[in-house]
Write a protein that holds these residues in place. Sequence first.
Motif, PDB file in Angstrom:
ATOM      1  N   GLU A 149      49.671  16.507  61.285  1.00 51.84           N
ATOM      2  CA  GLU A 149      50.467  17.691  60.948  1.00 51.84           C
ATOM      3  C   GLU A 149      51.688  17.756  61.856  1.00 51.84           C
ATOM      4  N   ARG A 150      52.841  18.019  61.259  1.00 53.67           N
ATOM      5  CA  ARG A 150      54.056  18.155  62.051  1.00 53.67           C
ATOM      6  C   ARG A 150      53.895  19.264  63.085  1.00 53.67           C
ATOM      7  N   CYS A 151      54.555  19.112  64.233  1.00 61.81           N
ATOM      8  CA  CYS A 151      54.497  20.141  65.268  1.00 61.81           C
ATOM      9  C   CYS A 151      55.872  20.312  65.881  1.00 61.81           C
ATOM     10  N   ARG A 176      63.199  25.357  74.547  1.00 63.12           N
ATOM     11  CA  ARG A 176      62.010  25.735  75.312  1.00 63.12           C
ATOM     12  C   ARG A 176      61.467  27.090  74.847  1.00 63.12           C
ATOM     13  N   ALA A 177      62.356  28.038  74.578  1.00 62.38           N
ATOM     14  CA  ALA A 177      61.931  29.355  74.105  1.00 62.38           C
ATOM     15  C   ALA A 177      61.222  29.243  72.756  1.00 62.38           C
ATOM     16  N   ARG A 178      61.755  28.402  71.870  1.00 64.15           N
ATOM     17  CA  ARG A 178      61.115  28.207  70.562  1.00 64.15           C
ATOM     18  C   ARG A 178      59.743  27.571  70.722  1.00 64.15           C
ATOM     19  N   PRO A 183      53.060  27.530  67.271  1.00 67.47           N
ATOM     20  CA  PRO A 183      51.597  27.538  67.140  1.00 67.47           C
ATOM     21  C   PRO A 183      50.909  26.495  68.024  1.00 67.47           C
ATOM     22  N   SER A 184      51.531  25.338  68.166  1.00 70.55           N
ATOM     23  CA  SER A 184      50.909  24.275  68.955  1.00 70.55           C
ATOM     24  C   SER A 184      50.880  24.595  70.444  1.00 70.55           C
TER      25      SER A 184
END
Length: 235
Positions: A149-151, A176-178, A183-184
Amino acid sequence: MVDTRIVDFVAGAREARGLVVVIDDFRAFSLAAHAMARGAAAIWPVAEIETALELKRRHPDAILLGERFAKPLPGFDGGNSPTDLERIDVQGRTIIHTTHAGTQGLTNAVRAEAVITGALVNAAAIVDYIREQAPREVTLVRMGQHAIERCAEDDACADLIAARLRGEERDVAQIRARLRAAPSAAKFFDPVCDWAPERDFELCTQFDRFDFVLRLDRTRTPATLLKIPVAASTH
């Protein structure tokens, strides 16, 4: 301009050509970079748990690290946490490393001319190394969450490397903020997930901290990640 492709997961690694960058930022190749910066001699990345255990039996002084679904494996010296690695004396020692995503990509990049690891902690060095090598083709392999799954972190790392190769830049503070909200990254801020401490997020998002790449030497048995210093340039 270098011809750069971005592919995903083990299937992408198997088809990757040219100079191949296998990306696993949370946490395999961030851990690997931190380990080498602290004096580890080499890393043996392997795909199978049984292979890792056999290497440990044959080389008892080696450090055995590994995870599946991000959790440490029983009988191993540690999991996949760069924070935990800070409590282990790695100086001059070899690390045996097997993970759900990152090491699977390295071992499956069979068509590559050369293979290096990809992480945010040495992204600038990766770009400098690619420019230094001047390959005809570069493939960025995003290994993603559990290699299925993409992360956000591997997407961001691939985008940052590709952008810099084009002469563009990205705001790393915004990245970094994003990532902190991704979710990961949730496991790092969940007290139940003691195998993924909050400091792991810090250690995995120290952009451009290290001035080396980790190159896979496939002439050795087992194949070995080695630290290759890179001269810095202006991006």
